[in-house]
Each structure stands twice: as C-alpha cells, then as structure tokens.
Design an enzyme around this catalytic site. Structure first.
Site, mmCIF file in Angstrom:
data_model
loop_
_atom_site.group_PDB
_atom_site.id
_atom_site.type_symbol
_atom_site.label_atom_id
_atom_site.label_comp_id
_atom_site.label_asym_id
_atom_site.label_seq_id
_atom_site.Cartn_x
_atom_site.Cartn_y
_atom_site.Cartn_z
ATOM 1 N N SER A 5 0.800 -1.231 0.000
ATOM 2 C CA SER A 5 0.000 0.000 0.000
ATOM 3 C C SER A 5 0.831 1.280 0.000
ATOM 4 C CB SER A 5 -0.957 0.015 1.195
ATOM 5 O OG SER A 5 -2.111 -0.747 0.907
ATOM 6 N N LYS B 291 0.192 3.840 -2.668
ATOM 7 C CA LYS B 291 -0.750 4.963 -2.565
ATOM 8 C C LYS B 291 -0.054 6.320 -2.403
ATOM 9 C CE LYS B 291 -4.525 2.123 -0.736
ATOM 10 N NZ LYS B 291 -3.941 0.848 -0.292
ATOM 11 N N SER C 230 -6.056 3.845 4.395
ATOM 12 C CA SER C 230 -5.477 3.063 3.302
ATOM 13 C C SER C 230 -6.552 2.378 2.455
ATOM 14 C CB SER C 230 -4.494 2.019 3.851
ATOM 15 O OG SER C 230 -3.699 1.485 2.809
ATOM 16 N N LYS D 124 2.936 6.614 4.827
ATOM 17 C CA LYS D 124 2.103 5.506 4.359
ATOM 18 C C LYS D 124 2.702 4.161 4.715
ATOM 19 C CE LYS D 124 -1.587 4.019 2.671
ATOM 20 N NZ LYS D 124 -1.402 2.932 3.676
#
Length: 392
Positions: free
Chosen positions: A65, A68, A125, A231
């Site tokens: 993730s 992102k 997320s 993140k």
C-alpha cells in the site's frame, strides 16, 4: 534593479564564507545496523534529498500500500491544477466498491467528496477510495496507472513499475526504497497532504447511521513526536513496509523500510532511523521557497524582465558540530527565453558548490506569466526607444 542585484551579491558573498558542508558521504560502520531486520531501507533529508543511510536501496520489491503515495501525489497535483476541488463529489463504481483488503466500505453509487476520499486513503489506506479517485481523475484505473508510470519516468525513477492504484498483489508491480523516498519527497512538497497523513483518527459518514471510524495504519503519528506521515504497506509477499516522515526544528527526514517481519519490528526500525537522523544531523535553510534570486530578460514579451524564484527551499545538511566550510551558490539562467512564459516554468537553476563540486541543485522558476507581445506592443516599445535616443 541595482538594489536587487546588490542585495543578491551581498547574500552570495556572506554565504560563501560561512555555509556548512553537505553531508553526502556513504553510510559508515556506525550506521550499517540502523535497519538490520528489513529487506531494504533508506533515510534521507527532505530539502536536500541527501542520503543519510541506505540498505539495498535499489532492490526491486513489492511496495504494497505504499503504492498509494503515488496515488496521493497525482491527486494533489490535480488539486493544484484545479482539475478537481476538495468539495467535489466522487461517485463509487461497482468496480471500485469491489476492492478487497483495507477499505472504507464504499457502496456502488455512493458519493463522497474528494476531501473525504483523501482521508480514506491517507488514514485508512482505503483500496476502494483509491480506485474511486483513480476513475475520477483518469476515467479508469488502467488509464490512471498509465499516469502513475508516466510520473515515475518524469521523476527519473528506474526501478518502479505500477500495475494498480492500490498496491494489491499483482505481477510486475514493484518499487525500491530509493524510489519510494523520491516519491514521498515529491508528495511532501504539497504541504497540505500532512493535514491528512498526520491524523491518528477521523470519521466518515459522520451524520449517518453508517458512521465509520478511521484509525491511521501508521501508529508512529501518535507515538513518535514529529511524525506526520506518510504511508504503511502490508501483503504476505511484501511483509510490513513503511514510508515515514518526521520534522523537528527546521529539518524534515524521510525513512523507508521494506520487508519487516511484523508491525512492531517495522516501527522499531523506523524509530531507530529517525532517532539517528535527529541526533546526528542538522539542516540549515539558505533560501526560502519563492525567494527571488535573479532577473531574466524575456524576448518578445509584454514584459521585458521577470524575477526568478526558488521552486522549493534551498538547504544544506551537515553533521552536528561539523566545522563550517566554503559553500557558494552559482546561478545558471536559460538563454534566449521568448514569450509566452508560464508562471512556475523552470527558467534557471541555483547550484550550491563546495569547491568545484555541486552538492545541491534547485530549479528557479518564473514568478509570473508573460504573454507574447503584440505587433503594436513592439511598435510602441521601439518608438519609445527611438524618441528617447532622439532626446540625447
């Protein structure tokens, strides 16, 4: 004009006497164990991009993730370009609502604002929110991925390739610690992003019976002073990953780890890296963002000259207690620039030199736009020069 040039020269002269040295050396034995329990890692200073520590920084791995970060970067760029607004509605497609993994449980046809979607991505997320925004900006996730990979090339990254906007497992989707740090640095230039990534918790659908609690997947925003992003990532293949950023005093650093065995280990490795950076290094801001450093002549423009300003802060990184060395700036301007010129267009560079070595380089951009002069504008300008010469 003379006062401007004089002030600039004085600033350069002073800087050349007392600027600190840039810390750009490779990690030594004292730093090699900062992130032993990871597959790869990197620690950089934000303003200069200087590498403080690295481990297998160019190894291609699944970013999960952390993908992102690029998704959010393209969203922030679209906001800057006025292609979308924060309060604009985004409709969720059947496909976006079908995403698995971490999600904010969007339903087909449900609408949220860009601001709410961004909260869902940055804090929770949300894979579904990421795809909904991808479709909003590009029409389809596939086309959005093309934009992601185009941005990768623009940033000069050699070891990143995206196949989706979420980081969900898929073949031929990879990045590196180095590349992720560059993407994070680019995202952080959009200062508003930390208003989202720094939140430990928030809510969506506040005024409905489907109120949804968001808790940041990056626990360091609560437990490490100064951390305000950025993140996390996890899949069974990637293990536990994190791109984190923290700011103390006037220095911001970015730490990236890939492949930790569990969240506790991941956070411990990043904490160790951040502690090391703030204990050993300091950053000195030389020029603020939008600082005018030069005047440039524009040919065939409605204005003859415009000022060029720094596109971002110019700073120098040094070890704490390090003796000051002879740092001097060098300004390089583009030649034969003709109108039209767009505001923000790069038209020069300011380099920071240690001896003959370039230790940092920052674009100089147009402080304003200049339209092309009309025939009548040029005629009036020529006539004015003629009458002025006649009086002499």
């Amino acid at each position: 004009m003379k006062r401007f040039v004089s002030a600039l020269l004085i600033g350069i002269f002073t800087l050349s006497i007392s600027g600190p040295a840039l810390a750009a050396e490779k990690p030594n034995k004292s730093t090699t164990e900062l992130a032993p329990n990871t597959k790869s890692a990197i620690l950089i200073e934000m303003n200069t991009g200087s590498v403080i520590y690295e481990k297998n920084k160019d190894e291609q791995l699944s970013p999960a993730s952390m993908t992102k970060i690029m998704t959010m970067l393209l969203i922030m760029e679209a906001l800057d370009k006025k292609q979308i607004t924060m309060d604009e509605k985004v409709r969720t497609s059947e496909y976006a609502a079908s995403m698995g993994g971490s999600q904010i449980f969007l339903e087909p046809g449900e609408e949220m604002t860009v601001e709410q979607m961004l909260r869902g991505i940055a804090i929770g997320s949300g894979n579904d929110a990421s795809v909904a925004m991808a479709e909003k900006l590009a029409g389809s996730e596939e086309e959005f991925v093309n934009l992601m990979n185009k941005k990768v090339k623009e940033l000069g990254l050699k070891n990143t390739k995206f196949q989706n906007a979420t980081g969900l497992p898929v073949n031929d989707h990879y990045s590196t610690a180095h590349d992720m740090s560059v993407m994070a640095r680019e995202l952080l230039k959009h200062e508003e992003i930390t208003k989202f990534t720094s939140l430990y918790e928030s809510y969506l659908r506040e005024n409905t019976d489907k109120k949804f609690w968001l808790v940041n997947t990056n626990r360091l925003v609560k437990f490490y002073p100064g951390v305000d992003g950025l993140k996390t990532g996890f899949t069974h293949e990637a293990k536990y990953c994190l791109t984190a950023t923290a700011k103390k005093d006037n220095m911001r650093v970015i730490a990236v780890v890939f492949g930790a065995a569990n969240p506790k280990e991941r956070n411990a490795q990043v904490t160790k890296m951040l502690d090391y950076a703030f204990a050993k290094y300091q950053s000195r801001e030389i020029y603020k963002k939008n600082m005018p450093l030069a005047m440039l002549t524009i040919e065939k423009g409605q204005k003859k000259k415009i000022s060029l300003v720094t596109s971002e802060p110019v700073a120098l990184l040094s070890k704490k207690g390090e003796e000051k060395l002879n740092i001097r700036p060098k300004i390089i301007l583009h030649k034969d620039v003709q109108a039209p010129v767009e505001k923000g267009e790069q038209l020069g560079t300011v380099q920071m030199l240690l001896g003959d070595k370039v230790v940092s380089e920052t674009p100089l951009i147009a402080s304003e736009g200049v339209k092309r002069a009309t025939w009548f504008d040029l005629f009036k300008r020529s006539f004015g020069m003629f009458t002025h010469a006649g009086r002499e």
